[in-house]
Design an enzyme around this catalytic site. Structure first.
Site, short mmCIF file in Angstrom:
data_model
loop_
_atom_site.label_atom_id
_atom_site.label_comp_id
_atom_site.label_asym_id
_atom_site.label_seq_id
_atom_site.Cartn_x
_atom_site.Cartn_y
_atom_site.Cartn_z
N CYS A 24 -40.58 28.84 -5.48
CA CYS A 24 -40.56 28.78 -6.95
C CYS A 24 -39.55 29.79 -7.52
O CYS A 24 -38.35 29.62 -7.34
CB CYS A 24 -41.97 28.99 -7.48
N GLY A 26 -43.28 33.38 -9.62
CA GLY A 26 -43.46 34.31 -10.72
C GLY A 26 -43.04 33.69 -12.04
O GLY A 26 -42.48 32.59 -12.07
N GLY A 53 -40.18 26.69 -15.05
CA GLY A 53 -39.39 26.28 -16.20
C GLY A 53 -37.90 26.41 -16.00
O GLY A 53 -37.12 26.06 -16.88
N PHE A 54 -37.48 26.95 -14.83
CA PHE A 54 -36.07 27.13 -14.52
C PHE A 54 -35.76 26.47 -13.18
O PHE A 54 -36.66 26.20 -12.39
CB PHE A 54 -35.72 28.63 -14.46
N GLU A 75 -48.07 26.03 -0.70
CA GLU A 75 -49.40 26.62 -0.53
C GLU A 75 -50.40 26.10 -1.56
O GLU A 75 -51.49 26.65 -1.69
CB GLU A 75 -49.31 28.14 -0.62
N HIS A 106 -44.62 24.29 -4.57
CA HIS A 106 -45.58 25.19 -3.94
C HIS A 106 -46.19 24.57 -2.68
O HIS A 106 -47.14 23.80 -2.75
CB HIS A 106 -46.69 25.55 -4.92
N GLN A 138 -35.17 30.45 -7.07
CA GLN A 138 -34.16 30.75 -8.08
C GLN A 138 -33.47 32.09 -7.79
O GLN A 138 -32.26 32.22 -7.94
CB GLN A 138 -34.83 30.77 -9.45
N GLY A 162 -41.19 33.42 -16.02
CA GLY A 162 -40.05 33.80 -16.82
C GLY A 162 -38.69 33.49 -16.22
O GLY A 162 -38.55 32.77 -15.23
#
Length: 361
Positions: free
Chosen positions: A249, A221, A293-294, A335, A333, A253, A223
């Site tokens: 992903c 996802g 990005g994190f 997948e 990823h 986190q 942000g």
């Protein structure tokens, strides 16, 4: 290109780059990031993880194979990663107005117009990517006729914007898996359905602990993961049990945060199809597809957690696992649509853990 209009890309450091418009002739703001993938723009543009971002594609020619027509598989897209384009804008060096491919249904420019997404070409994307690598991802805007303000999408709860509102069911397999949709890529659902599962897809803030399930999956996802407080709270309850959990992903986190660790923003993120990762404790490496990005700060993890994969470019965490319970995650990823497919076996590892847990009950 006939009747081409000029637009400009403006960065928060004051840089202004003029180029030619394609797609929708409109202004848009977001975070400017780059991807080094050579192919796969239909998948990238529909990946919810790109929500709020102006995407720079480093491959010099884009649009030459057009955009395929929609096909459905088990009521979900057979080709795209979601049901719409999620990027805020697209930046390329050379846009091929003429496209040719056996399954092309439309041009990239026409597709962008359908979703009112601006594109700009004629940009020195090599120069722009070097700037982003040196200074890090930065805010930007594509300006058409009307100027607009910069906007930082990381201040928004992007997951709430891309997650579905209701519960959805897929398949009738022997293992019941709950998928917490924080912006899931459709190929994750396809990978599960190909493995004989019953999939229950729930919104990001849904209390899945009230459901009867055999295994829990946390999706990718967009942000800042710390925005997902409801997901983290529910996940903390799940970590108190022994049912297998797999995260990808953003899901990695969220697992790190729920376990008691911390996350941080990467300078420019990992967005490509060729990120090398190492399976820790071995000499085995894999080439992976990534878009984030994190990352998890492994130094903050509790003693009963450890790093599962490490990025060979910058040493950052590419996955974590619990030392005794069947909980693990990957930052990349497995997948990956568009490839590589080297790590898709992790879905099988997860379902093996589910089967073993059920047998032990």
């Amino acid at each position: 290109m006939n009747n081409a209009k000029q637009v400009k890309l403006v960065l928060e450091d004051g840089t202004e780059i003029e180029g030619t418009s394609f797609g929708a002739y409109t202004s848009s703001a977001g975070e400017v990031v780059f991807s080094t993938a050579m192919t796969g723009y239909p998948e990238n543009l529909t990946d919810p993880s790109f929500a709020g971002q102006i995407l720079v594609l480093t491959y010099p020619m884009v649009g030459n194979y057009g955009v395929p027509g929609e096909e459905l598989y088990e009521s979900i897209s057979k080709i795209f990663e979601s049901d719409k384009i999620h990027i805020a804008g697209l930046v390329v060096n050379y846009y091929s107005e003429e496209h040719s491919h056996w399954n092309a249904a439309k041009s990239l420019g026409d597709w962008l117009k359908e979703y009112n997404i601006p594109g700009i070409f004629g940009v020195d994307t090599r120069m722009l990517t070097k700037k982003l690598r040196e200074k890090g991802a930065m805010l930007g805007k594509i300006v058409a006729e009307k100027d607009i303000d910069f906007h930082d999408p990381n201040l928004d709860n992007l997951v709430a914007q891309v997650s579905p509102e209701g519960v959805q069911h897929y398949g009738t397999g022997q293992h019941k898996i709950v998928l917490v949709d924080c912006g899931t890529k459709t190929n994750i659902i396809r990978c599960f359905l190909e493995r004989d599962v019953e999939l229950i897809r729930v919104p990001w803030d849904y209390d899945f602990t009230t459901l009867d399930y055999d295994g829990l999956f946390l999706s990718n996802g967009p942000g800042d993961p710390k925005m997902c407080t409801a997901t983290i709270e529910h996940l903390q309850k799940a970590l108190g049990q022994d049912k297998p959990i797999f995260g990808i992903c953003l899901g990695s986190q969220l697992m790190g945060l729920a376990a008691g660790g911390d996350t941080f923003k990467l300078k420019y993120g990992h967005r490509s199809h060729n990120q090398p990762v190492l399976l820790t404790g071995t000499k085995r490496s894999y080439i992976t597809s990534q878009n984030h990005g994190f990352a998890v700060d492994t130094a903050t993890l509790p003693a009963d957690w450890t790093m599962l994969f490490e990025n060979l470019n910058d040493g950052t965490c590419e996955g974590i696992k619990h030392k005794t319970k069947p909980f693990f995650s990957t930052q990349f990823h497995p997948e990956a649509a568009g490839g590589p497919e080297d790590t898709e076996y992790l879905f099988d590892d997860f379902l093996k853990a589910v089967k073993e847990h059920k047998a032990a009950k």
